[in-house]
Design a protein around this motif. Sequence first.
Motif, PDB file in Angstrom:
ATOM      1  N   HIS A 168       6.129 -16.612  -1.708  1.00 58.32           N
ATOM      2  CA  HIS A 168       5.740 -15.701  -0.616  1.00 58.32           C
ATOM      3  C   HIS A 168       5.344 -14.337  -1.195  1.00 58.32           C
ATOM      4  O   HIS A 168       6.054 -13.800  -2.060  1.00 58.32           O
ATOM      5  N   PRO A 169       4.224 -13.742  -0.743  1.00 58.95           N
ATOM      6  CA  PRO A 169       3.783 -12.447  -1.286  1.00 58.95           C
ATOM      7  C   PRO A 169       4.855 -11.361  -1.250  1.00 58.95           C
ATOM      8  O   PRO A 169       4.929 -10.528  -2.161  1.00 58.95           O
ATOM      9  N   LEU A 170       5.720 -11.358  -0.232  1.00 59.63           N
ATOM     10  CA  LEU A 170       6.757 -10.309  -0.164  1.00 59.63           C
ATOM     11  C   LEU A 170       7.653 -10.317  -1.399  1.00 59.63           C
ATOM     12  O   LEU A 170       8.146  -9.284  -1.826  1.00 59.63           O
ATOM     13  N   LEU A 171       7.831 -11.509  -1.982  1.00 55.61           N
ATOM     14  CA  LEU A 171       8.749 -11.619  -3.120  1.00 55.61           C
ATOM     15  C   LEU A 171       8.119 -11.137  -4.427  1.00 55.61           C
ATOM     16  O   LEU A 171       8.783 -11.109  -5.458  1.00 55.61           O
ATOM     17  N   THR A 172       6.853 -10.760  -4.375  1.00 55.19           N
ATOM     18  CA  THR A 172       6.208 -10.229  -5.590  1.00 55.19           C
ATOM     19  C   THR A 172       6.364  -8.708  -5.684  1.00 55.19           C
ATOM     20  O   THR A 172       5.991  -8.123  -6.695  1.00 55.19           O
ATOM     21  N   LEU A 173       6.883  -8.098  -4.633  1.00 53.25           N
ATOM     22  CA  LEU A 173       6.890  -6.632  -4.586  1.00 53.25           C
ATOM     23  C   LEU A 173       8.196  -6.056  -5.147  1.00 53.25           C
ATOM     24  O   LEU A 173       9.281  -6.511  -4.774  1.00 53.25           O
ATOM     25  N   PRO A 174       8.117  -5.048  -6.019  1.00 50.18           N
ATOM     26  CA  PRO A 174       9.354  -4.470  -6.562  1.00 50.18           C
ATOM     27  C   PRO A 174      10.146  -3.687  -5.526  1.00 50.18           C
ATOM     28  O   PRO A 174      11.359  -3.513  -5.669  1.00 50.18           O
ATOM     29  N   ASN A 175       9.459  -3.212  -4.483  1.00 49.16           N
ATOM     30  CA  ASN A 175      10.156  -2.379  -3.493  1.00 49.16           C
ATOM     31  C   ASN A 175      10.712  -3.195  -2.313  1.00 49.16           C
ATOM     32  O   ASN A 175      10.856  -2.679  -1.204  1.00 49.16           O
ATOM     33  N   VAL A 176      11.001  -4.471  -2.569  1.00 48.35           N
ATOM     34  CA  VAL A 176      11.648  -5.311  -1.549  1.00 48.35           C
ATOM     35  C   VAL A 176      12.952  -5.862  -2.117  1.00 48.35           C
ATOM     36  O   VAL A 176      12.955  -6.465  -3.184  1.00 48.35           O
TER      37      VAL A 176
ATOM     38  N   GLN B 130       0.829  -1.217   0.000  1.00 48.25           N
ATOM     39  CA  GLN B 130       0.000   0.000   0.000  1.00 48.25           C
ATOM     40  C   GLN B 130       0.860   1.263   0.000  1.00 48.25           C
ATOM     41  O   GLN B 130       0.340   2.371   0.087  1.00 48.25           O
ATOM     42  N   ARG B 131       2.149   1.075  -0.057  1.00 49.68           N
ATOM     43  CA  ARG B 131       3.109   2.187  -0.100  1.00 49.68           C
ATOM     44  C   ARG B 131       2.935   3.139   1.083  1.00 49.68           C
ATOM     45  O   ARG B 131       3.100   4.344   0.940  1.00 49.68           O
ATOM     46  N   THR B 132       2.587   2.586   2.243  1.00 53.65           N
ATOM     47  CA  THR B 132       2.611   3.441   3.436  1.00 53.65           C
ATOM     48  C   THR B 132       4.040   3.511   3.980  1.00 53.65           C
ATOM     49  O   THR B 132       4.339   4.332   4.839  1.00 53.65           O
ATOM     50  N   ILE B 133       4.925   2.614   3.516  1.00 59.93           N
ATOM     51  CA  ILE B 133       6.370   2.821   3.650  1.00 59.93           C
ATOM     52  C   ILE B 133       6.962   2.649   2.252  1.00 59.93           C
ATOM     53  O   ILE B 133       6.304   2.112   1.352  1.00 59.93           O
ATOM     54  N   TYR B 134       8.214   3.074   2.094  1.00 62.07           N
ATOM     55  CA  TYR B 134       8.782   3.179   0.749  1.00 62.07           C
ATOM     56  C   TYR B 134       9.348   1.861   0.226  1.00 62.07           C
ATOM     57  O   TYR B 134       9.116   1.485  -0.922  1.00 62.07           O
ATOM     58  N   ALA B 135      10.130   1.176   1.075  1.00 64.35           N
ATOM     59  CA  ALA B 135      10.825  -0.031   0.607  1.00 64.35           C
ATOM     60  C   ALA B 135      11.324  -0.822   1.808  1.00 64.35           C
ATOM     61  O   ALA B 135      11.315  -0.331   2.945  1.00 64.35           O
ATOM     62  N   ALA B 136      11.765  -2.039   1.533  1.00 64.54           N
ATOM     63  CA  ALA B 136      12.382  -2.855   2.590  1.00 64.54           C
ATOM     64  C   ALA B 136      13.588  -3.594   2.027  1.00 64.54           C
ATOM     65  O   ALA B 136      13.618  -3.949   0.848  1.00 64.54           O
ATOM     66  N   GLY B 137      14.562  -3.818   2.904  1.00 66.91           N
ATOM     67  CA  GLY B 137      15.725  -4.655   2.591  1.00 66.91           C
ATOM     68  C   GLY B 137      15.755  -5.775   3.614  1.00 66.91           C
ATOM     69  O   GLY B 137      15.841  -5.514   4.818  1.00 66.91           O
ATOM     70  N   LEU B 138      15.658  -7.009   3.150  1.00 66.40           N
ATOM     71  CA  LEU B 138      15.498  -8.143   4.075  1.00 66.40           C
ATOM     72  C   LEU B 138      16.577  -9.199   3.861  1.00 66.40           C
ATOM     73  O   LEU B 138      16.807  -9.634   2.731  1.00 66.40           O
ATOM     74  N   ASP B 139      17.182  -9.630   4.960  1.00 65.73           N
ATOM     75  CA  ASP B 139      18.121 -10.751   4.898  1.00 65.73           C
ATOM     76  C   ASP B 139      17.558 -11.961   5.624  1.00 65.73           C
ATOM     77  O   ASP B 139      18.089 -13.051   5.507  1.00 65.73           O
TER      78      ASP B 139
END
Length: 324
Positions: A272-280, A252-261
């Motif tokens: 996983h849904p998180l892996l469909t997002l361009p801003n991750v 919903q773009r209430t935050i800009y992006a994420a970096g996950l390890d």
Amino acid sequence: MKPSIYVAKKVPGEVAEYLEAHCEVRYWNGNEAITKEQLIEEIGDAEGVLLSGTPVTSEVIAAAPRLRVISNNAVGYNNLRLEPIIARGILATHTPHVLDETVADLAFALILAAGRRVTELHAWVREGRWKKGQEEELYGLDIHHATLGIIGMGRIGEAIARRARFGFEMNVQYYNRNRKPDVEEKLGVTYVGLDELLATSDYVLLMLPLTPETRGMIGAREFGLMKQTAVFVNVARGPIVDESALYDALAQRTIYAAGLDVYAQEPIDPAHPLLTLPNVVTLPHIGSATSATRMEMASLAARNLVHALQGKSDIALIPELRNV
Ligand code: DGY
């Protein structure tokens, strides 16, 4: 007679030689990481075990009546159930210090990649989506002089703060269970409450251990407090974060992006849904994964195991056992 040990993860040749010089060694030879059930089958005679990430539960402890030492080849030890370990008087060690700078480097890789959209735009170039005249579509966020909020100011948090302050001239604020005046003075960082950190940071970086208190600590309420331009970075442990709340905030773009390890389940399901997002930006839990640092970790884990079995005190005991 040499003590018998079980080495439940792959170790470099030099480390195996060292272990074999001091112990009767049996190795896990599977291609995949050993499971708890397999560990239970293998560990019956062992006085010591070297492992990483495998859950050590009451069942594992019960299956190893001679066990005296558990050497965890990682700094995080949320895979160890402490009650049965303490009850049996078993020593448990981990690998602090040797990975601090390496994990801090990777935290910065994620800050840079998520803020400047490095992996997303890398894909654009390869997919032929880079067109002349593109402007705002390629813009990202500055890192230099932005505000970094670090949740968890241990040794790795300090190494990240040092890079941020002296490399990128960022403003650094932190939240920690205990305030650290010496770090504030040395690095010029500011202590703030958690909600204030979440609401005022451009980059929110999680660097806490996973404990019963921190599990699920960052959820919908916490993402709701962050700026719409905030970048969230997790190099600590997945279960500290509610991943569906993170997905909603990013989608919903209430935050800009994420970096996950790190993730709630590892390896993460490719669907996983998180892996469909361009801003991750996603990495496979490689915070400490350089050849040199993994060598140091394995050497320290081996030395901890041998020295603990020999009754020496120069071992990196996990903090909960230091005053037992
Ligand atoms: C650690 O050492 O805890 C790293 O996260 C690798 O598991």
